[in-house]
Motif scaffolding. Structure first.
Motif, PDB file in Angstrom:
ATOM      1  N   LEU A 195     -21.927  56.478  -4.458  1.00 21.14           N
ATOM      2  CA  LEU A 195     -21.329  57.709  -4.672  1.00 21.14           C
ATOM      3  C   LEU A 195     -20.779  57.911  -6.146  1.00 21.14           C
ATOM      4  N   THR A 196     -20.215  56.990  -6.717  1.00 22.12           N
ATOM      5  CA  THR A 196     -19.597  57.080  -7.971  1.00 22.12           C
ATOM      6  C   THR A 196     -20.087  56.289  -9.012  1.00 22.12           C
ATOM      7  N   GLY A 197     -20.912  55.163  -8.799  1.00 19.11           N
ATOM      8  CA  GLY A 197     -21.398  54.570  -9.769  1.00 19.11           C
ATOM      9  C   GLY A 197     -20.668  53.356 -10.185  1.00 19.11           C
ATOM     10  N   GLU A 198     -19.429  53.378  -9.699  1.00 22.54           N
ATOM     11  CA  GLU A 198     -18.465  52.309 -10.182  1.00 22.54           C
ATOM     12  C   GLU A 198     -18.835  51.050  -9.683  1.00 22.54           C
ATOM     13  N   LEU A 199     -18.495  50.178 -10.545  1.00 25.74           N
ATOM     14  CA  LEU A 199     -18.943  48.833 -10.385  1.00 25.74           C
ATOM     15  C   LEU A 199     -17.638  48.100  -9.218  1.00 25.74           C
ATOM     16  N   TRP A 200     -18.137  47.610  -8.198  1.00 29.16           N
ATOM     17  CA  TRP A 200     -17.114  47.132  -7.107  1.00 29.16           C
ATOM     18  C   TRP A 200     -17.194  45.429  -7.335  1.00 29.16           C
ATOM     19  N   GLN A 201     -18.198  44.908  -7.850  1.00 30.00           N
ATOM     20  CA  GLN A 201     -18.117  43.518  -7.850  1.00 30.00           C
ATOM     21  C   GLN A 201     -19.255  43.019  -8.708  1.00 30.00           C
ATOM     22  N   SER A 202     -18.949  41.816  -9.341  1.00 36.08           N
ATOM     23  CA  SER A 202     -19.939  41.359 -10.239  1.00 36.08           C
ATOM     24  C   SER A 202     -19.893  39.664  -9.765  1.00 36.08           C
ATOM     25  N   LEU A 203     -21.086  39.301  -9.200  1.00 37.79           N
ATOM     26  CA  LEU A 203     -21.220  37.860  -8.591  1.00 37.79           C
ATOM     27  C   LEU A 203     -21.813  37.064  -9.486  1.00 37.79           C
ATOM     28  N   GLU A 204     -21.014  35.971  -9.810  1.00 30.59           N
ATOM     29  CA  GLU A 204     -21.554  34.989 -10.805  1.00 30.59           C
ATOM     30  C   GLU A 204     -21.694  33.797 -10.242  1.00 30.59           C
ATOM     31  N   GLY A 205     -22.889  32.948 -10.792  1.00 34.07           N
ATOM     32  CA  GLY A 205     -23.266  31.674 -10.225  1.00 34.07           C
ATOM     33  C   GLY A 205     -24.493  31.162 -10.417  1.00 34.07           C
ATOM     34  N   HIS A 206     -25.461  32.212 -10.746  1.00 35.49           N
ATOM     35  CA  HIS A 206     -26.919  31.754 -11.073  1.00 35.49           C
ATOM     36  C   HIS A 206     -27.090  31.445 -12.447  1.00 35.49           C
ATOM     37  N   PRO A 207     -27.847  30.171 -12.560  1.00 32.63           N
ATOM     38  CA  PRO A 207     -27.949  29.440 -13.857  1.00 32.63           C
ATOM     39  C   PRO A 207     -28.680  30.341 -14.937  1.00 32.63           C
ATOM     40  N   ARG A 208     -29.607  31.011 -14.374  1.00 28.50           N
ATOM     41  CA  ARG A 208     -30.470  31.896 -15.050  1.00 28.50           C
ATOM     42  C   ARG A 208     -30.536  33.415 -14.423  1.00 28.50           C
ATOM     43  N   THR A 209     -31.297  34.082 -14.979  1.00 31.31           N
ATOM     44  CA  THR A 209     -31.589  35.429 -14.680  1.00 31.31           C
ATOM     45  C   THR A 209     -32.078  35.811 -13.186  1.00 31.31           C
ATOM     46  N   PRO A 210     -31.091  36.328 -12.230  1.00 31.12           N
ATOM     47  CA  PRO A 210     -31.480  36.742 -10.918  1.00 31.12           C
ATOM     48  C   PRO A 210     -32.873  37.676 -11.003  1.00 31.12           C
ATOM     49  N   TRP A 211     -33.925  37.553 -10.219  1.00 32.71           N
ATOM     50  CA  TRP A 211     -34.951  38.250 -10.319  1.00 32.71           C
ATOM     51  C   TRP A 211     -35.233  39.219  -9.133  1.00 32.71           C
TER      52      TRP A 211
END
Length: 130
Positions: free
Chosen positions: A39-55
């Motif tokens: 609805l707003t484009g607001e970032l709700w969560q950023s998930l970190e843990g992958h050692p390289r780019t998630p594809w």
């Protein structure tokens, strides 16, 4: 056309809509999976843990707070994005190019190198607080 608010990602690779149409998941060159409001484009969560780019990223077909992501660093992760928690992780022998949940939500299919892997997902994928 704008990046999610609060995003510092240099590239966006993959996107998926939740089945309830409330959120969109995206994978980024900063090795994160981001969840934003449709609805707003607001970032709700950023998930970190992958050692390289998630594809690749996909939502669980029955639980819109669960996403699966696969990265170039050979990892598949299943997340509860509301709690910013990695529920499960497996490491395979090659980069993860694509994945998808079975419509039942009980199996995750993963494309890895020249192989397809089928990973059983627990029927209860949400975490509970005590």
């Amino acid at each position: 056309s704008n990046p999610p608010a609060g995003s510092r990602a240099v590239s966006t690779i993959s996107i998926a809509f939740s089945h309830d149409s409330q959120t969109v998941a995206s994978t980024h060159g900063d090795h994160t999976v981001k969840i934003s409001s449709c609805l707003t484009g607001e970032l709700w969560q950023s998930l970190e843990g992958h050692p390289r780019t998630p594809w690749t990223v996909k939502y669980h077909p029955l639980h819109s707070d669960i996403v699966a992501s696969g990265c170039l660093g050979h990892q598949v992760r299943v997340w509860n994005w509301r709690e910013a928690t990695c529920l499960q992780m497996i490491r395979l022998e090659f980069a993860i190019i694509s994945l998808t949940f079975h419509p039942s939500g009980q199996v995750l299919a993963v494309a890895n190198g020249t192989r397809l892997h089928f990973w059983g997902v627990p029927t209860t994928t949400t975490t509970t607080s005590t």
